[in-house]
Scaffold this motif. Structure first.
Motif, PDB file in Angstrom:
ATOM      1  N   GLY A   9       3.665  -0.178 -42.340  1.00 27.08           N
ATOM      2  CA  GLY A   9       3.526  -1.524 -41.783  1.00 27.08           C
ATOM      3  C   GLY A   9       3.859  -2.592 -42.813  1.00 27.08           C
ATOM      4  N   SER A  10       3.992  -3.830 -42.341  1.00 27.26           N
ATOM      5  CA  SER A  10       4.264  -4.953 -43.241  1.00 27.26           C
ATOM      6  C   SER A  10       3.122  -5.096 -44.252  1.00 27.26           C
ATOM      7  CB  SER A  10       4.425  -6.246 -42.439  1.00 27.26           C
ATOM      8  OG  SER A  10       3.293  -6.466 -41.614  1.00 27.26           O
ATOM      9  N   THR A  11       3.453  -5.631 -45.422  1.00 26.00           N
ATOM     10  CA  THR A  11       2.453  -5.752 -46.495  1.00 26.00           C
ATOM     11  C   THR A  11       1.435  -6.847 -46.177  1.00 26.00           C
ATOM     12  OG1 THR A  11       4.014  -7.194 -47.654  1.00 26.00           O
ATOM     13  CG2 THR A  11       3.947  -4.884 -48.333  1.00 26.00           C
ATOM     14  N   ASP A  12       1.768  -7.728 -45.228  1.00 27.00           N
ATOM     15  CA  ASP A  12       0.835  -8.801 -44.834  1.00 27.00           C
ATOM     16  C   ASP A  12       0.344  -8.549 -43.412  1.00 27.00           C
ATOM     17  OD1 ASP A  12       3.451  -9.237 -43.868  1.00 27.00           O
ATOM     18  OD2 ASP A  12       2.966 -11.323 -43.403  1.00 27.00           O
ATOM     19  N   LEU A  13      -0.770  -9.186 -43.082  1.00 29.93           N
ATOM     20  CA  LEU A  13      -1.357  -9.039 -41.741  1.00 29.93           C
ATOM     21  C   LEU A  13      -1.143 -10.322 -40.945  1.00 29.93           C
ATOM     22  CD1 LEU A  13      -4.740  -7.282 -42.637  1.00 29.93           C
ATOM     23  CD2 LEU A  13      -2.526  -6.246 -42.153  1.00 29.93           C
ATOM     24  N   VAL A  14      -1.026 -10.181 -39.631  1.00 32.66           N
ATOM     25  CA  VAL A  14      -0.802 -11.346 -38.759  1.00 32.66           C
ATOM     26  C   VAL A  14      -1.716 -11.262 -37.538  1.00 32.66           C
ATOM     27  CG1 VAL A  14       1.601 -11.755 -39.430  1.00 32.66           C
ATOM     28  CG2 VAL A  14       1.123 -10.102 -37.617  1.00 32.66           C
ATOM     29  N   HIS A  15      -2.045 -12.428 -36.988  1.00 36.79           N
ATOM     30  CA  HIS A  15      -2.737 -12.456 -35.695  1.00 36.79           C
ATOM     31  C   HIS A  15      -1.685 -12.256 -34.605  1.00 36.79           C
ATOM     32  CE1 HIS A  15      -6.451 -14.078 -37.503  1.00 36.79           C
ATOM     33  NE2 HIS A  15      -7.017 -13.662 -36.383  1.00 36.79           N
ATOM     34  N   HIS A  16      -2.001 -11.409 -33.635  1.00 35.90           N
ATOM     35  CA  HIS A  16      -1.039 -11.088 -32.580  1.00 35.90           C
ATOM     36  C   HIS A  16      -0.521 -12.346 -31.878  1.00 35.90           C
ATOM     37  CE1 HIS A  16       0.331  -9.731 -28.555  1.00 35.90           C
ATOM     38  NE2 HIS A  16       0.755  -8.659 -29.212  1.00 35.90           N
ATOM     39  N   ASP A  17      -1.435 -13.261 -31.522  1.00 32.78           N
ATOM     40  CA  ASP A  17      -1.006 -14.451 -30.759  1.00 32.78           C
ATOM     41  C   ASP A  17      -0.076 -15.341 -31.583  1.00 32.78           C
ATOM     42  OD1 ASP A  17      -3.129 -15.127 -32.442  1.00 32.78           O
ATOM     43  OD2 ASP A  17      -3.918 -16.662 -31.085  1.00 32.78           O
ATOM     44  N   GLU A  18      -0.405 -15.531 -32.853  1.00 31.58           N
ATOM     45  CA  GLU A  18       0.431 -16.398 -33.700  1.00 31.58           C
ATOM     46  C   GLU A  18       1.796 -15.769 -33.931  1.00 31.58           C
ATOM     47  OE1 GLU A  18      -1.848 -17.143 -37.230  1.00 31.58           O
ATOM     48  OE2 GLU A  18      -3.471 -18.093 -36.085  1.00 31.58           O
ATOM     49  N   PHE A  19       1.796 -14.466 -34.157  1.00 30.36           N
ATOM     50  CA  PHE A  19       3.071 -13.789 -34.418  1.00 30.36           C
ATOM     51  C   PHE A  19       3.974 -13.836 -33.185  1.00 30.36           C
ATOM     52  CE2 PHE A  19       5.879 -10.074 -34.736  1.00 30.36           C
ATOM     53  CZ  PHE A  19       6.487 -10.358 -35.962  1.00 30.36           C
ATOM     54  N   VAL A  20       3.392 -13.560 -32.010  1.00 26.90           N
ATOM     55  CA  VAL A  20       4.202 -13.581 -30.776  1.00 26.90           C
ATOM     56  C   VAL A  20       4.756 -14.984 -30.535  1.00 26.90           C
ATOM     57  CG1 VAL A  20       4.115 -13.354 -28.252  1.00 26.90           C
ATOM     58  CG2 VAL A  20       3.099 -11.583 -29.702  1.00 26.90           C
ATOM     59  N   LYS A  21       3.947 -16.024 -30.791  1.00 30.28           N
ATOM     60  CA  LYS A  21       4.449 -17.405 -30.630  1.00 30.28           C
ATOM     61  C   LYS A  21       5.607 -17.675 -31.588  1.00 30.28           C
ATOM     62  CE  LYS A  21       0.039 -19.146 -28.948  1.00 30.28           C
ATOM     63  NZ  LYS A  21      -1.250 -19.746 -29.364  1.00 30.28           N
ATOM     64  N   ASP A  22       5.498 -17.162 -32.818  1.00 29.58           N
ATOM     65  CA  ASP A  22       6.597 -17.314 -33.794  1.00 29.58           C
ATOM     66  C   ASP A  22       7.853 -16.583 -33.320  1.00 29.58           C
ATOM     67  OD1 ASP A  22       5.065 -18.856 -35.474  1.00 29.58           O
ATOM     68  OD2 ASP A  22       4.488 -17.205 -36.800  1.00 29.58           O
ATOM     69  N   VAL A  23       7.641 -15.383 -32.753  1.00 30.61           N
ATOM     70  CA  VAL A  23       8.779 -14.609 -32.226  1.00 30.61           C
ATOM     71  C   VAL A  23       9.448 -15.397 -31.101  1.00 30.61           C
ATOM     72  CG1 VAL A  23       9.430 -12.557 -30.893  1.00 30.61           C
ATOM     73  CG2 VAL A  23       7.912 -12.320 -32.856  1.00 30.61           C
ATOM     74  N   LEU A  24       8.648 -15.913 -30.182  1.00 26.91           N
ATOM     75  CA  LEU A  24       9.201 -16.659 -29.039  1.00 26.91           C
ATOM     76  C   LEU A  24      10.007 -17.869 -29.512  1.00 26.91           C
ATOM     77  CD1 LEU A  24       6.131 -16.430 -26.622  1.00 26.91           C
ATOM     78  CD2 LEU A  24       8.367 -15.346 -26.286  1.00 26.91           C
ATOM     79  N   SER A  25       9.529 -18.541 -30.555  1.00 32.61           N
ATOM     80  CA  SER A  25      10.264 -19.710 -31.056  1.00 32.61           C
ATOM     81  C   SER A  25      11.606 -19.297 -31.678  1.00 32.61           C
ATOM     82  CB  SER A  25       9.415 -20.492 -32.057  1.00 32.61           C
ATOM     83  OG  SER A  25       9.266 -19.741 -33.241  1.00 32.61           O
TER      84      SER A  25
END
Length: 280
Positions: free
Chosen positions: A217-233
């Protein structure tokens, strides 16, 4: 230099079970130029039918042993999907082949083998425990493989995989097209990976003859909602309806981090790298 590359390609015969699937196909594309690489596909497909590197294989109906005998692989990469019981039986046959021929198996497992532990990220030697049927199934195969000689097994625990044409991204694009809501889990803390980076990591594990349990996995952790919003943008300029799904009142972790089997810096991945790759 060319001689070295030639020797490299002579080194292994690789069989990818599930090579027509999204991850299996990405692995095939990465390894194909360097090794004698074979793959299996499930549903009839003209492109595969005429390709002598590919074998039609339905895990519910066919015996994997026939394909193993035909390919005589020195490395088997399992990226199979399908009925869990049929997969388990197939892996038992693969284990018999591994013992008989001294070849090696690389098994694509999942972060879900830890989905019962919600308080912390998980490391390679942590005990597996899952509430989900999928996680439970992956643990069952892991435990069976871990009885083999340790040099013959690599277990790769993988989090959510993203890429330009990954199923998750295609799902989001379809939701955008049909103006449906995209689900997010605000309390889920996770890590992610990129298809291209995952295949490079597998290539490295083969080249260096690595074995054991790997957390990719990535070396950093993310919140699912924030990451998905970043992906959508990254993938659309439209305003997307977000549906928040709360499965618990507190933050829960589903993240696989390496502590013992770390890969070199150039093979490590961050969530930012994943996002950057999606914007191209």
């Amino acid at each position: 230099m060319k001689q070295v590359e030639k020797d490299e390609s002579q080194k292994h015969r690789i069989l990818i079970l599930g090579a027509s699937g999204y991850i299996g196909n990405a692995i095939y594309k990465e390894l194909g130029p360097y090794f004698r690489t074979f793959g299996t596909y499930r549903t009839p497909n003209k492109d595969y039918d005429n390709n002598h590197q590919f074998f039609q294989y339905n895990v519910e109906e066919d015996d994997v042993y026939e394909i193993l005998e035909a390919c005589k692989p020195s490395i088997i990469i399992s990226a199979l999907r399908g009925d869990f019981n049929a997969q388990f039986i197939a892996h038992q046959h693969i284990e018999e082949y591994v013992i008989a021929t001294n070849c090696k198996i690389i098994f694509l497992s999942s972060a879900n083998v830890f989905d019962s532990y919600s308080k912390f990220p998980s490391y390679e030697l942590d005990k597996t425990l899952s509430h989900s049927i999928y996680g439970h199934f992956k643990i069952k195969i892991e435990n069976s493989l871990l009885r083999l000689a340790k040099q013959q097994v690599a277990i790769l625990r993988v989090p959510m995989v993203f890429g330009l044409n990954s199923p998750r991204i295609l799902e989001m694009k379809e939701a955008i097209l049909e103006t449906n809501a995209v689900e997010v889990f605000p309390n889920l803390i996770m890590n992610v990976t990129l298809d291209k980076k995952l295949t490079q990591q597998i290539h490295y594990i083969i080249n260096r003859n690595k074995y054991g349990v790997f957390h990719l996995g990535s070396t950093d952790l993310v919140h699912h909602d924030e990451f998905v919003k970043d992906v959508l943008s990254q993938i659309t300029e439209k305003k997307v309806v977000i549906k928040q799904v709360f499965t618990s009142n507190e933050d829960r972790y589903l993240a696989v981090l390496p502590k013992f089997n770390k890969l070199p810096k150039h093979l490590q991945v961050t969530s930012e790298m994943v996002l950057n790759a999606l914007s191209k």
